[in-house]
Motif scaffolding. Structure first.
Motif, PDB file in Angstrom:
ATOM      1  N   VAL A 150      46.693  39.377  28.790  1.00 51.69           N
ATOM      2  CA  VAL A 150      47.322  40.264  29.775  1.00 51.69           C
ATOM      3  C   VAL A 150      46.249  40.957  30.604  1.00 51.69           C
ATOM      4  O   VAL A 150      45.500  41.789  30.100  1.00 51.69           O
ATOM      5  CB  VAL A 150      48.225  41.311  29.085  1.00 51.69           C
ATOM      6  N   LEU A 151      46.191  40.603  31.871  1.00 48.92           N
ATOM      7  CA  LEU A 151      45.203  41.202  32.766  1.00 48.92           C
ATOM      8  C   LEU A 151      45.778  42.467  33.396  1.00 48.92           C
ATOM      9  O   LEU A 151      47.001  42.613  33.519  1.00 48.92           O
ATOM     10  CB  LEU A 151      44.866  40.228  33.906  1.00 48.92           C
ATOM     11  N   ASN A 152      44.872  43.316  33.827  1.00 49.12           N
ATOM     12  CA  ASN A 152      45.273  44.432  34.674  1.00 49.12           C
ATOM     13  C   ASN A 152      45.862  43.833  35.955  1.00 49.12           C
ATOM     14  O   ASN A 152      45.373  42.808  36.439  1.00 49.12           O
ATOM     15  CB  ASN A 152      44.028  45.289  34.978  1.00 49.12           C
ATOM     16  N   VAL A 153      46.902  44.459  36.470  1.00 50.23           N
ATOM     17  CA  VAL A 153      47.623  43.840  37.592  1.00 50.23           C
ATOM     18  C   VAL A 153      46.726  43.563  38.805  1.00 50.23           C
ATOM     19  O   VAL A 153      46.827  42.510  39.444  1.00 50.23           O
ATOM     20  CB  VAL A 153      48.881  44.673  37.970  1.00 50.23           C
ATOM     21  N   ALA A 154      45.811  44.497  39.105  1.00 52.56           N
ATOM     22  CA  ALA A 154      44.950  44.296  40.276  1.00 52.56           C
ATOM     23  C   ALA A 154      43.988  43.131  40.039  1.00 52.56           C
ATOM     24  O   ALA A 154      43.609  42.415  40.978  1.00 52.56           O
ATOM     25  CB  ALA A 154      44.173  45.569  40.592  1.00 52.56           C
ATOM     26  N   MET A 155      43.613  42.941  38.788  1.00 51.92           N
ATOM     27  CA  MET A 155      42.709  41.825  38.478  1.00 51.92           C
ATOM     28  C   MET A 155      43.453  40.494  38.561  1.00 51.92           C
ATOM     29  O   MET A 155      42.888  39.481  38.984  1.00 51.92           O
ATOM     30  CB  MET A 155      42.079  42.021  37.109  1.00 51.92           C
ATOM     31  N   ALA A 156      44.706  40.511  38.149  1.00 52.42           N
ATOM     32  CA  ALA A 156      45.512  39.294  38.298  1.00 52.42           C
ATOM     33  C   ALA A 156      45.658  38.963  39.788  1.00 52.42           C
ATOM     34  O   ALA A 156      45.556  37.801  40.194  1.00 52.42           O
ATOM     35  CB  ALA A 156      46.883  39.489  37.650  1.00 52.42           C
ATOM     36  N   ILE A 157      45.835  39.995  40.588  1.00 54.24           N
ATOM     37  CA  ILE A 157      45.944  39.792  42.041  1.00 54.24           C
ATOM     38  C   ILE A 157      44.632  39.239  42.595  1.00 54.24           C
ATOM     39  O   ILE A 157      44.622  38.307  43.403  1.00 54.24           O
ATOM     40  CB  ILE A 157      46.361  41.108  42.742  1.00 54.24           C
TER      41      ILE A 157
HETATM   42  N1  SAH Z   1      53.056  44.335  29.435  1.00 55.68           N
HETATM   43  C1  SAH Z   1      53.318  43.562  30.620  1.00 55.68           C
HETATM   44  C2  SAH Z   1      52.033  43.189  31.271  1.00 55.68           C
HETATM   45  C3  SAH Z   1      52.044  43.452  32.655  1.00 55.68           C
HETATM   46  S1  SAH Z   1      50.508  43.196  33.381  1.00 55.68           S
HETATM   47  C4  SAH Z   1      54.162  42.356  30.244  1.00 55.68           C
HETATM   48  O1  SAH Z   1      54.510  42.257  29.120  1.00 55.68           O
HETATM   49  O2  SAH Z   1      54.483  41.519  31.101  1.00 55.68           O
HETATM   50  C5  SAH Z   1      50.964  43.494  35.042  1.00 55.68           C
HETATM   51  C6  SAH Z   1      51.181  42.261  35.885  1.00 55.68           C
HETATM   52  O3  SAH Z   1      49.948  41.559  36.051  1.00 55.68           O
HETATM   53  C7  SAH Z   1      52.120  41.240  35.327  1.00 55.68           C
HETATM   54  O4  SAH Z   1      53.452  41.546  35.564  1.00 55.68           O
HETATM   55  C8  SAH Z   1      51.706  39.999  36.090  1.00 55.68           C
HETATM   56  O5  SAH Z   1      52.272  40.008  37.375  1.00 55.68           O
HETATM   57  C9  SAH Z   1      50.196  40.187  36.186  1.00 55.68           C
HETATM   58  N2  SAH Z   1      49.498  39.478  35.095  1.00 55.68           N
HETATM   59  C10 SAH Z   1      48.742  40.015  34.108  1.00 55.68           C
HETATM   60  N3  SAH Z   1      48.237  39.069  33.313  1.00 55.68           N
HETATM   61  C11 SAH Z   1      48.672  37.882  33.802  1.00 55.68           C
HETATM   62  C12 SAH Z   1      48.491  36.511  33.410  1.00 55.68           C
HETATM   63  N4  SAH Z   1      47.755  36.164  32.362  1.00 55.68           N
HETATM   64  N5  SAH Z   1      49.099  35.561  34.151  1.00 55.68           N
HETATM   65  C13 SAH Z   1      49.846  35.888  35.231  1.00 55.68           C
HETATM   66  N6  SAH Z   1      50.038  37.153  35.627  1.00 55.68           N
HETATM   67  C14 SAH Z   1      49.470  38.144  34.957  1.00 55.68           C
END
Ligand code: SAH
Length: 262
Positions: A150-157
């Motif tokens: 699970v990445l931080n949202v800005a890092m995923a962006i």
């Molecule tokens: N706890 C949340 C995590 C959200 S992270 C959950 O269970 O979904 C915030 C956002 O970052 C996600 O909704 C997604 O859009 C993006 N993101 C984070 N990690 C990602 C990954 N490995 N693949 C695709 N999107 C990711």
């Protein structure tokens, strides 16, 4: 609508952030986008926006925040889009067609010349809801460490915008090649390309004429021959082009004879 100018493709790919909690993430997302050449940010009911914190983290990308569109629902954010890609780290009970970041970049760039494309990102705490993901054509999963991906949202962006840029650069290079009639690489052509043997024959002929004209000295090492080979390799002439050049060489030889040159 079809976009013919590749430079407009990136403007047709928008980033949609759903219910973002931390304004810093919105700022970081703007920076991530701008560094990769994207400009369209849509915020679905952000908790706090605008904010100083977002501006700080955007740094040189405050303009993206100023132009950002704030909307009341995901539906509104993606209404005019022909392709919607939802980023999520979580597998769903009913799986959606999944693609990785690279495929996401490729698809977004390929389709953005035909219609607006949305990259949708979820909330920090709970990501995208099922009913949000099911509004997307694909579920984009960045394949991270299976133990914690699970990445931080800005890092995923940042990552997905980078993939978009990489494919856009590739596409731009191809477009430029075509525009400049650059080397024939994997493109349809009206004549067969010269074979290695044709090239060898041409080079031998060319060198013979240059020697006869005393442009080059056969006894001295000839860097020039290497450069001629490189020139031909770059140009990749076809058989007709090479035959024409052979004809020129023959004419030069005949003229040389006529005027009594060696
Ligand atoms: N706890 C949340 C995590 C959200 S992270 C959950 O269970 O979904 C915030 C956002 O970052 C996600 O909704 C997604 O859009 C993006 N993101 C984070 N990690 C990602 C990954 N490995 N693949 C695709 N999107 C990711």
């Amino acid at each position: 609508m079809t976009i013919h100018d590749v430079s407009d493709v990136l403007n047709n790919i928008r980033v949609v952030m759903v219910n973002t909690t931390h304004p810093g993430n919105i700022g970081s997302a703007a920076r991530a986008m701008k560094t990769m050449g994207l400009s369209q940010l849509v915020l679905v009911k952000p908790k706090i926006f605008p904010s100083e914190e977002a501006d700080w983290l955007a740094s040189g990308a405050v303009d993206i925040l100023q132009q950002a569109r704030v909307v009341a629902s995901l539906e509104e954010a993606i209404a005019d889009c022909g392709l919607i890609l939802g980023a999520s780290a979580r597998q769903r009970r009913i799986p959606w067609p999944v693609i990785d970041g690279r495929q996401c970049g490729e698809l977004a760039v390929r389709e953005a010349s035909h219609h607006p494309v949305a990259l949708v990102f979820g909330r920090e705490a709970m990501g995208l809801r099922n009913e949000e993901l099911t509004q997307c054509h694909y579920h984009v999963a960045i394949p991270g460490n299976p133990e914690y991906s699970v990445l931080n949202v800005a890092m995923a962006i940042q990552l997905l915008c980078y993939e978009v840029r990489t494919h856009w650069l590739l596409q731009s290079a191809v477009a430029e090649d075509t525009a400049q009639s650059m080397p024939i690489v994997a493109r349809a052509w009206d004549e067969p390309l010269a074979t290695h043997q044709d090239m060898q024959n041409f080079q031998a002929h060319f060198v013979r004429v240059l020697e006869r004209l005393e442009v080059i000295d056969s006894k001295n090492p000839r860097q020039i021959l290497v450069r001629v080979k490189r020139l031909l390799a770059r140009v990749r002439p076809d058989k007709t082009e090479l035959n024409f050049l052979r004809g020129v060489l023959t004419a030069v030889e005949d003229k040389g004879k006529l005027s009594g040159a060696k």
